[in-house]
Motif scaffolding. Structure first.
Motif, PDB file in Angstrom:
ATOM      1  N   PHE A 175     -59.107  65.312   4.966  1.00  0.00           N
ATOM      2  CA  PHE A 175     -58.072  64.366   5.345  1.00  0.00           C
ATOM      3  C   PHE A 175     -58.946  63.646   3.928  1.00  0.00           C
ATOM      4  O   PHE A 175     -59.795  64.146   3.794  1.00  0.00           O
ATOM      5  CB  PHE A 175     -58.481  63.805   6.437  1.00  0.00           C
ATOM      6  CG  PHE A 175     -58.273  64.554   7.781  1.00  0.00           C
ATOM      7  CD1 PHE A 175     -59.001  64.417   8.617  1.00  0.00           C
ATOM      8  CD2 PHE A 175     -56.924  64.683   8.094  1.00  0.00           C
ATOM      9  CE1 PHE A 175     -59.154  64.839   9.427  1.00  0.00           C
ATOM     10  CE2 PHE A 175     -56.556  64.639   9.129  1.00  0.00           C
ATOM     11  CZ  PHE A 175     -57.616  65.320  10.537  1.00  0.00           C
ATOM     12  N   ILE A 176     -57.920  62.824   3.251  1.00  0.00           N
ATOM     13  CA  ILE A 176     -58.635  62.316   2.364  1.00  0.00           C
ATOM     14  C   ILE A 176     -60.148  60.913   2.193  1.00  0.00           C
ATOM     15  O   ILE A 176     -59.884  60.705   3.087  1.00  0.00           O
ATOM     16  CB  ILE A 176     -57.636  60.814   1.715  1.00  0.00           C
ATOM     17  CG1 ILE A 176     -56.186  61.284   1.565  1.00  0.00           C
ATOM     18  CG2 ILE A 176     -57.907  60.347   0.299  1.00  0.00           C
ATOM     19  CD1 ILE A 176     -54.865  60.347   1.396  1.00  0.00           C
TER      20      ILE A 176
ATOM     21  N   LEU B 124     -46.935  67.186  16.127  1.00  0.00           N
ATOM     22  CA  LEU B 124     -47.191  66.520  15.108  1.00  0.00           C
ATOM     23  C   LEU B 124     -47.744  65.009  15.192  1.00  0.00           C
ATOM     24  O   LEU B 124     -46.402  64.764  15.195  1.00  0.00           O
ATOM     25  CB  LEU B 124     -46.696  66.763  13.561  1.00  0.00           C
ATOM     26  CG  LEU B 124     -46.832  68.340  13.697  1.00  0.00           C
ATOM     27  CD1 LEU B 124     -46.060  69.009  12.365  1.00  0.00           C
ATOM     28  CD2 LEU B 124     -48.705  68.582  12.926  1.00  0.00           C
ATOM     29  N   LYS B 125     -48.638  64.533  14.534  1.00  0.00           N
ATOM     30  CA  LYS B 125     -48.950  62.839  15.040  1.00  0.00           C
ATOM     31  C   LYS B 125     -49.058  62.718  13.763  1.00  0.00           C
ATOM     32  O   LYS B 125     -49.701  63.620  12.626  1.00  0.00           O
ATOM     33  CB  LYS B 125     -49.932  63.059  16.037  1.00  0.00           C
ATOM     34  CG  LYS B 125     -49.789  63.498  17.164  1.00  0.00           C
ATOM     35  CD  LYS B 125     -51.462  62.980  18.146  1.00  0.00           C
ATOM     36  CE  LYS B 125     -51.058  64.142  18.847  1.00  0.00           C
ATOM     37  NZ  LYS B 125     -52.515  63.638  20.055  1.00  0.00           N
ATOM     38  N   PRO B 126     -49.111  61.302  13.101  1.00  0.00           N
ATOM     39  CA  PRO B 126     -49.173  60.839  12.322  1.00  0.00           C
ATOM     40  C   PRO B 126     -51.063  60.789  11.166  1.00  0.00           C
ATOM     41  O   PRO B 126     -51.006  61.320   9.965  1.00  0.00           O
ATOM     42  CB  PRO B 126     -49.117  59.514  11.853  1.00  0.00           C
ATOM     43  CG  PRO B 126     -47.983  59.328  12.878  1.00  0.00           C
ATOM     44  CD  PRO B 126     -48.681  59.933  14.151  1.00  0.00           C
ATOM     45  N   GLU B 127     -52.128  61.215  12.367  1.00  0.00           N
ATOM     46  CA  GLU B 127     -53.173  61.644  12.131  1.00  0.00           C
ATOM     47  C   GLU B 127     -53.402  62.753  11.840  1.00  0.00           C
ATOM     48  O   GLU B 127     -54.101  63.718  11.466  1.00  0.00           O
ATOM     49  CB  GLU B 127     -53.960  61.110  13.123  1.00  0.00           C
ATOM     50  CG  GLU B 127     -53.869  61.780  14.487  1.00  0.00           C
ATOM     51  CD  GLU B 127     -52.861  60.913  15.822  1.00  0.00           C
ATOM     52  OE1 GLU B 127     -51.920  60.111  14.697  1.00  0.00           O
ATOM     53  OE2 GLU B 127     -53.093  60.789  16.954  1.00  0.00           O
ATOM     54  N   ASP B 128     -52.235  64.258  12.222  1.00  0.00           N
ATOM     55  CA  ASP B 128     -52.054  65.366  11.282  1.00  0.00           C
ATOM     56  C   ASP B 128     -51.964  65.325   9.866  1.00  0.00           C
ATOM     57  O   ASP B 128     -52.413  66.584   9.936  1.00  0.00           O
ATOM     58  CB  ASP B 128     -51.285  66.191  12.279  1.00  0.00           C
ATOM     59  CG  ASP B 128     -51.327  66.774  13.704  1.00  0.00           C
ATOM     60  OD1 ASP B 128     -51.082  66.056  14.510  1.00  0.00           O
ATOM     61  OD2 ASP B 128     -52.752  66.616  13.678  1.00  0.00           O
ATOM     62  N   THR B 129     -51.707  63.943   9.458  1.00  0.00           N
ATOM     63  CA  THR B 129     -51.594  64.482   8.075  1.00  0.00           C
ATOM     64  C   THR B 129     -52.897  65.031   7.200  1.00  0.00           C
ATOM     65  O   THR B 129     -54.042  64.298   7.340  1.00  0.00           O
ATOM     66  CB  THR B 129     -51.017  63.095   7.541  1.00  0.00           C
ATOM     67  OG1 THR B 129     -49.876  62.880   7.750  1.00  0.00           O
ATOM     68  CG2 THR B 129     -50.732  63.357   6.016  1.00  0.00           C
ATOM     69  N   ALA B 130     -52.772  65.984   6.462  1.00  0.00           N
ATOM     70  CA  ALA B 130     -53.807  66.186   5.829  1.00  0.00           C
ATOM     71  C   ALA B 130     -53.483  67.607   4.821  1.00  0.00           C
ATOM     72  O   ALA B 130     -52.501  67.832   4.752  1.00  0.00           O
ATOM     73  CB  ALA B 130     -54.932  66.793   6.715  1.00  0.00           C
ATOM     74  N   VAL B 131     -54.422  67.971   3.773  1.00  0.00           N
ATOM     75  CA  VAL B 131     -54.670  69.179   3.307  1.00  0.00           C
ATOM     76  C   VAL B 131     -55.058  70.057   4.147  1.00  0.00           C
ATOM     77  O   VAL B 131     -56.075  69.566   4.799  1.00  0.00           O
ATOM     78  CB  VAL B 131     -54.798  69.408   1.845  1.00  0.00           C
ATOM     79  CG1 VAL B 131     -54.712  70.621   1.636  1.00  0.00           C
ATOM     80  CG2 VAL B 131     -54.415  68.447   1.047  1.00  0.00           C
ATOM     81  N   TYR B 132     -54.132  71.460   3.770  1.00  0.00           N
ATOM     82  CA  TYR B 132     -54.355  72.316   5.364  1.00  0.00           C
ATOM     83  C   TYR B 132     -54.689  73.740   4.417  1.00  0.00           C
ATOM     84  O   TYR B 132     -53.922  73.899   3.726  1.00  0.00           O
ATOM     85  CB  TYR B 132     -53.114  72.530   6.083  1.00  0.00           C
ATOM     86  CG  TYR B 132     -53.205  71.372   7.321  1.00  0.00           C
ATOM     87  CD1 TYR B 132     -52.428  70.404   6.866  1.00  0.00           C
ATOM     88  CD2 TYR B 132     -53.407  71.606   9.079  1.00  0.00           C
ATOM     89  CE1 TYR B 132     -52.783  69.099   8.185  1.00  0.00           C
ATOM     90  CE2 TYR B 132     -53.428  70.584   9.834  1.00  0.00           C
ATOM     91  CZ  TYR B 132     -52.293  69.899   9.367  1.00  0.00           C
ATOM     92  OH  TYR B 132     -52.939  68.917  10.229  1.00  0.00           O
TER      93      TYR B 132
ATOM     94  N   VAL C 201     -49.426  68.601   4.089  1.00  0.00           N
ATOM     95  CA  VAL C 201     -48.573  67.692   5.389  1.00  0.00           C
ATOM     96  C   VAL C 201     -48.784  66.450   5.368  1.00  0.00           C
ATOM     97  O   VAL C 201     -49.843  66.263   5.737  1.00  0.00           O
ATOM     98  CB  VAL C 201     -49.300  68.785   7.099  1.00  0.00           C
ATOM     99  CG1 VAL C 201     -48.546  68.483   8.439  1.00  0.00           C
ATOM    100  CG2 VAL C 201     -49.289  70.692   6.528  1.00  0.00           C
ATOM    101  N   THR C 202     -47.454  66.371   6.036  1.00  0.00           N
ATOM    102  CA  THR C 202     -47.487  64.975   5.697  1.00  0.00           C
ATOM    103  C   THR C 202     -46.337  64.632   7.439  1.00  0.00           C
ATOM    104  O   THR C 202     -45.343  64.888   6.888  1.00  0.00           O
ATOM    105  CB  THR C 202     -46.684  64.233   4.457  1.00  0.00           C
ATOM    106  OG1 THR C 202     -47.827  64.377   3.217  1.00  0.00           O
ATOM    107  CG2 THR C 202     -46.780  62.381   4.553  1.00  0.00           C
ATOM    108  N   VAL C 203     -46.727  63.463   8.369  1.00  0.00           N
ATOM    109  CA  VAL C 203     -46.220  63.151   9.490  1.00  0.00           C
ATOM    110  C   VAL C 203     -45.842  62.056   9.409  1.00  0.00           C
ATOM    111  O   VAL C 203     -47.071  60.820   9.326  1.00  0.00           O
ATOM    112  CB  VAL C 203     -46.910  63.729  10.706  1.00  0.00           C
ATOM    113  CG1 VAL C 203     -46.293  63.512  12.104  1.00  0.00           C
ATOM    114  CG2 VAL C 203     -47.094  65.703  10.559  1.00  0.00           C
ATOM    115  N   SER C 204     -44.904  61.318   9.106  1.00  0.00           N
ATOM    116  CA  SER C 204     -44.592  59.743   9.220  1.00  0.00           C
ATOM    117  C   SER C 204     -44.614  59.606  10.180  1.00  0.00           C
ATOM    118  O   SER C 204     -43.852  59.940  11.567  1.00  0.00           O
ATOM    119  CB  SER C 204     -42.718  59.858   8.444  1.00  0.00           C
ATOM    120  OG  SER C 204     -41.899  60.559   9.066  1.00  0.00           O
TER     121      SER C 204
END
Length: 127
Positions: A40-41, A86-94, A123-126
């Motif tokens: 995550f950022i 998928l959830k917004p909190e899964d947004t990250a670089v994998y 991966v970006t989940v909106s």
């Protein structure tokens, strides 16, 4: 020298699915434990899932258990991460990772257990 290249990231709506792929070259694939991590950022890289050399044993972080599935194709030197619900909190670089390491949860969840890393896929989940 091991080289890892991730693909399959992108933008998806919450509740959707994505499949990440990791292409492994340079060494004998089935000699390596493989893992997926995410970052995550502003945070350290964290464990997502890992799979033993034969593919017979898998490990998951609690936040993804039951939603993500790690798999490998030893005949074609490929690693996968099927991500669902998928959830917004899964947004990250994998990132995919390869390590010549024992396979217990305590070991495979550590970044230091892996010597080889891909460049990552976003991966970006909106919502």
């Amino acid at each position: 020298q091991v080289q890892l290249v991730e693909s399959g990231g992108g933008l998806v709506q919450a509740g959707g699915s994505l499949r990440l792929s990791c292409t492994f070259t340079g060494r004998t694939f089935d000699l390596y434990t493989m893992g997926w991590f995410r970052q995550f950022i502003g945070k350290d890289r964290e464990f997502v899932a890992a799979i033993a050399r034969s593919g017979g044993t898998t490990y998951y972080a609690d936040p993804v258990q039951g939603r993500f599935t790690i798999s490998r194709d030893n005949a074609n030197n490929m690693l996968y991460l099927q991500m669902g619900s998928l959830k917004p909190e899964d947004t990250a670089v994998y990132y995919c990772a390869a390590g010549d390491t024992a396979t217990t949860l305590a070991i495979v969840r550590q970044t230091t257990s892996y010597d080889n890393w891909g460049q990552g896929t976003q991966v970006t989940v909106s919502s």
